[in-house]
Motif scaffolding. Structure first.
Motif, short mmCIF file in Angstrom:
data_model
loop_
_atom_site.label_atom_id
_atom_site.label_comp_id
_atom_site.label_asym_id
_atom_site.label_seq_id
_atom_site.Cartn_x
_atom_site.Cartn_y
_atom_site.Cartn_z
N ARG A 591 33.63 43.82 52.22
CA ARG A 591 34.64 44.35 52.84
C ARG A 591 34.23 45.99 52.56
NH1 ARG A 591 40.04 41.84 50.63
NH2 ARG A 591 40.48 39.57 51.69
N ILE A 592 33.65 46.12 51.67
CA ILE A 592 33.34 47.94 51.63
C ILE A 592 32.38 47.81 52.08
CG2 ILE A 592 32.54 49.22 49.50
CD1 ILE A 592 35.61 48.04 49.30
N ASP A 593 31.49 46.55 52.51
CA ASP A 593 30.33 47.25 53.17
C ASP A 593 30.58 47.66 54.75
OD1 ASP A 593 28.76 47.17 51.10
OD2 ASP A 593 28.05 45.06 52.08
N GLN A 594 31.76 46.72 55.30
CA GLN A 594 32.51 47.13 55.96
C GLN A 594 33.09 48.43 56.96
OE1 GLN A 594 33.86 43.07 57.63
NE2 GLN A 594 31.78 41.77 56.80
N GLY A 595 33.95 49.20 55.66
CA GLY A 595 34.69 49.99 56.13
C GLY A 595 35.58 49.45 55.39
N GLU A 596 36.22 48.36 55.38
CA GLU A 596 36.86 48.38 54.95
C GLU A 596 38.19 48.56 53.23
OE1 GLU A 596 37.90 43.95 55.36
OE2 GLU A 596 36.73 43.53 57.50
N TYR A 597 38.86 48.64 53.02
CA TYR A 597 39.96 48.97 51.70
C TYR A 597 39.52 47.27 51.21
CZ TYR A 597 41.12 53.67 52.33
OH TYR A 597 41.40 54.73 52.34
N SER A 598 39.32 47.23 49.64
CA SER A 598 39.54 45.49 48.86
C SER A 598 39.77 45.95 47.15
CB SER A 598 38.03 45.26 49.75
OG SER A 598 38.35 44.27 48.97
N THR A 599 40.60 45.21 47.06
CA THR A 599 40.89 45.46 45.92
C THR A 599 41.18 44.04 45.08
OG1 THR A 599 42.69 47.02 46.94
CG2 THR A 599 42.94 45.68 44.54
N LEU A 600 40.45 44.11 44.03
CA LEU A 600 40.17 43.14 43.19
C LEU A 600 41.79 42.77 42.68
CD1 LEU A 600 36.35 43.28 42.64
CD2 LEU A 600 37.83 41.22 43.39
N PHE A 601 41.88 41.59 41.78
CA PHE A 601 43.49 41.50 41.04
C PHE A 601 42.85 41.00 40.23
CE2 PHE A 601 47.92 42.65 42.34
CZ PHE A 601 47.30 44.15 43.04
N GLY A 602 42.38 41.40 38.76
CA GLY A 602 42.10 40.28 37.81
C GLY A 602 42.25 40.56 36.12
N LEU A 603 42.22 39.76 35.50
CA LEU A 603 42.62 39.72 34.51
C LEU A 603 41.11 40.66 33.31
CD1 LEU A 603 44.60 36.22 34.12
CD2 LEU A 603 45.39 38.65 34.28
N ALA A 604 41.02 39.15 32.11
CA ALA A 604 40.35 40.05 31.16
C ALA A 604 38.79 40.02 31.95
CB ALA A 604 40.65 39.33 29.67
N SER A 605 38.86 38.84 32.26
CA SER A 605 36.68 38.35 32.96
C SER A 605 36.43 39.17 33.86
CB SER A 605 37.03 36.92 32.96
OG SER A 605 38.04 36.70 34.37
N PHE A 606 37.70 39.81 34.14
CA PHE A 606 37.18 41.00 35.17
C PHE A 606 36.42 42.51 34.51
CE2 PHE A 606 37.79 38.07 38.09
CZ PHE A 606 36.93 38.04 39.66
N ALA A 607 37.46 42.59 33.18
CA ALA A 607 37.05 43.73 32.11
C ALA A 607 35.82 43.75 32.03
CB ALA A 607 38.70 43.93 31.16
N GLU A 608 35.04 43.04 32.24
CA GLU A 608 33.77 43.25 31.23
C GLU A 608 32.78 41.87 32.04
OE1 GLU A 608 31.84 41.82 27.27
OE2 GLU A 608 33.54 40.91 27.91
#
Length: 708
Positions: A591-608
């Protein structure tokens, strides 16, 4: 003091690497190399080349961008070779293992002038078992069901049979070595389970396929290499087998534990015991039938008498477990009622009720009897294989030997649990955590897990590893908590054995990143009000940058915030649980490569362990200070022990743990020296609580904006 020849070799390799790649030396990397070289070189050694005392552990916290892998390889490898030791590099994640194996080591060999051999070490279940494959292709599935009744269905499906034929053809053509990770397509777990084996089930040199064995071939390749790349679980599995079973003996190894902050938790998980009570009863019933089936296929004689003896002991264990069932169920029910309900009964200070302790002692004794009989059967089967007995078909005998090994493994797990339940507990320091967890309720359709675990890894690591290994390097970007090594030292047993250092990151945090704590209408301790505030603030936050990572402390709050947003914002979000972590990151980057906005919603496993450089992550949103939920029995037992010893569990455990996780979460922002962005912390307790300043001080020196 590093002797001159080693110093010259290390310096030459480092300068050669930098020159060859057109790089400049990093200050933190140079400090790390020096610290590791000094510590390992100072280890006192006897005439036999074994360590005698000293401080064998070089502990280094090195931030992202330091170049840790290059530093520890260049520093430790020349010393390991000079001392005639093997360098074992252990990681916590497959991603880092692959990076070291496929990129970092080949790069070092090409550019440093160091010439060394290396290999990857993996557990037995990553390799095909030729005997199990042969059983599947020769119609041995029904026999397999007899031996492993609760593991696989009786016969493989047609698609699986086709896969197994393809594997056999690839082995025959020598185009595949039996390594699961080298098979060209993904193999689902159920299919792979049929053609691999656990260590306990392997008959080793007595197997008809020993010469073709993929695992033993791979293990032989480890004997003559300078560097072995492994993982923490494999190292601990080797230690549990006494050391030297899979990897070289610890006395002949210098270990490097990358991502070392995971090691204490890995140890606790590895040396804990869990028995699912009613499932174990069913397993005993099924396995007892299988053992009696073995006996029926044998003529009267010594071997049949031994199997009958094993069946008798297993029958006694089954009867005793059935007798214990009402007692244990009653203790659990009464305990839960006294605590107002719930599904977890934790025994305070690790001390179980006297009735349960006595019952555990009886079960432990009968388990011991089963193991003694199983040992005799195993010895008889091994002797029959060695003598090439014609009384029993060799293939069937090998299967029976594997089945007996499975019985031993599972009964040993039961015995370990009962042994730890029957001990008084009062003399333990620190105590073990002991608890029972209901599984789908304590009813005819439910079950209960009886659990026991160390609360600290320190004693285990000291006895099995630190006192035995020649030396070790422990490194990570997050080893300190609140600026100190005390948390790691307590959990990993580093006291008086280590030399610790923190080396600076190459990032200029003040110029590259901003930490912002916005004004909020509520305290994060008010869960409902805080969630409502997040829903109100999130639209503006998610429009600030195209690439955003939002980290939450609980599933409940993450889902509530997502559900509270408008549909257009929801379309921008990739939420944990909808796809695999790998797939989420892939879609986000596309999505970012295509110039779009993108957000990841995650818990602890995404913090590391999430690497999103550049535009992929310009904004990290941390919804709440990452205090652990107060429902983990091991952490509860640790807190209880600290309070009993006049400590403050909140300040000694909860705050340092949360501070460490906060550093890890904020570390998702800057992954390369060219990165920039900002962090928004939506928890004003960092400004209003007395522990808040300590947490802020432990963070990198970002520019700070605190709104009032």
């Amino acid at each position: 003091m590093v002797d001159d020849s080693l110093k010259q070799e290390i310096q030459s390799a480092y300068s050669g690497f930098l020159t060859s790649k057109g790089l400049k030396a990093r200050y933190g990397q140079r400090l790390m190399i020096a610290h590791i070289a000094r510590t390992l070189s100072a280890i006192p050694t006897d005439e036999a080349g074994q360590r005698k005392g000293g401080k064998p552990l070089a502990v280094v916290e090195a931030g992202t961008g330091t170049g840790k892998t290059l530093a520890y390889l260049i520093a430790a490898l020349p010393i390991a070779r000079a001392r005639r030791k093997t360098l074992v590099v252990s990681t916590a994640t497959v991603a880092l293992q692959e990076q070291i194996l496929l990129r970092d080591i080949p790069d070092l060999i090409e550019h440093s002038g160091l010439d060394f051999d290396f290999a990857l070490a993996k557990g037995r279940q990553r390799y095909l078992c030729h005997a199990r494959l042969d059983q599947q292709l020769s119609g041995g599935g029904s026999q397999n069901q007899l031996l492993y009744p609760d593991e696989v269905a009786a016969q493989p499906e047609a698609q699986q049979v086709k896969l197994f034929h393809s594997m056999a053809d690839a082995l025959a053509r020598n185009t595949w070595d039996g390594d699961r990770d080298q098979w060209p397509d993904a193999v689902d777990d159920e299919a792979w389970q049929r053609v691999t084996t656990e260590p306990a089930q392997c008959t080793g040199r007595r197997c008809s396929f020993i010469r073709e064995c993929a695992f033993f071939r791979a293990r032989e390749n480890l004997l003559d290499v300078d560097v072995i790349v492994a993982n923490h679980d494999l190292v601990l599995a080797d230690l549990a087998l006494g050391g030297g079973a899979i990897l070289p003996p610890p006395e002949d190894v210098i270990y490097v534990f990358d991502e070392a902050h995971h090691l204490p938790d890995k140890v606790i998980n590895h040396f804990s015991f869990q028995v699912r009570f009613f499932a174990t009863e069913r397993w005993l019933e099924q396995t007892l039938r299988a053992v009696r089936g073995m006996a029926e296929q044998l003529p009267q004689g010594e071997q049949r008498a031994l199997i009958d003896g094993l069946a008798g002991q297993m029958s006694a264990l089954l009867e005793l477990q059935r007798e214990a069932s009402p007692l244990i169920s009653s203790i659990v029910n009464e305990g839960l009622e006294a605590r107002g309900g719930g599904d977890v009964l934790r025994f305070e200070h690790g001390i179980v009720p006297d009735l349960l302790r006595r019952q555990a002692g009886e079960l432990m004794q009968v388990c011991s009897g089963v193991l003694a009989e199983a040992d005799d059967v195993q010895e008889a089967f091994e002797e029959a294989l060695d003598k090439r007995s014609k009384q029993i078909d060799r293939e069937l005998l090998e299967q029976w030997l594997a089945a007996v090994a499975t019985i031993q493994r599972r009964v040993e797990q039961q015995m370990g649990l009962w042994r730890n339940y029957q001990s008084a507990g009062e003399e333990e320091n620190p105590p073990l955590a002991r608890w029972v967890k209901l599984v789908e309720g304590l009813s005819a359709a439910g079950d209960m897990d009886l659990c026991c675990s160390p609360i600290l890894a320190a004693n285990t690591l000291i006895s099995t590893l630190w006192k035995r290994c020649y030396g070790a390097v422990l490194t990570s970007a997050t080893l300190t908590a609140l600026g100190e090594f005390e948390r790691l030292s307590m959990r990993a047993g580093l006291t008086e054995l280590s030399e610790c250092a923190v080396v600076p990151s190459p990032f200029i945090h003040q110029e590259k990143a901003e930490l912002r704590v916005p004004a909020m209408p509520c305290d994060a301790g008010d869960a409902l009000a805080h969630t409502e505030a997040l829903i109100d603030m999130m639209p503006e936050l998610l429009r600030q940058e195209r690439g955003t990572l939002a980290l939450f402390a609980s599933w409940r709050q993450m889902l509530a915030v997502y559900d509270g947003l408008e549909a257009d914002l929801q379309a921008q979000i990739l939420k944990q649980g909808e796809h695999s972590k790998h797939e989420m990151i892939k879609q986000h980057c596309e999505r970012i490569d295509q110039g779009e906005y993108s957000t990841l919603f995650g818990l602890a496993s995404f913090a590391e362990g999430v690497d999103l450089p550049g535009d992929y992550c310009r904004h990290v949103i941390i919804a709440k200070l990452p205090f652990a939920p107060p429902d983990d029995p091991v952490e509860q037992a640790l807190a209880e022990w600290i309070e009993k010893n006049k400590g403050n569990a909140f300040m000694e455990i909860s705050v340092p743990d949360a501070a460490l996780k906060l550093v890890q979460a904020s570390g998702r922002l800057l992954r390369k020296e060219s990165d920039s962005g900002h962090i928004t912390l939506l928890d004003r307790r960092v400004l209003t609580r007395r522990y808040g300043q300590k947490m802020l001080d432990s963070l990198p020196p970002f520019r700070r904006v605190f709104e009032s």
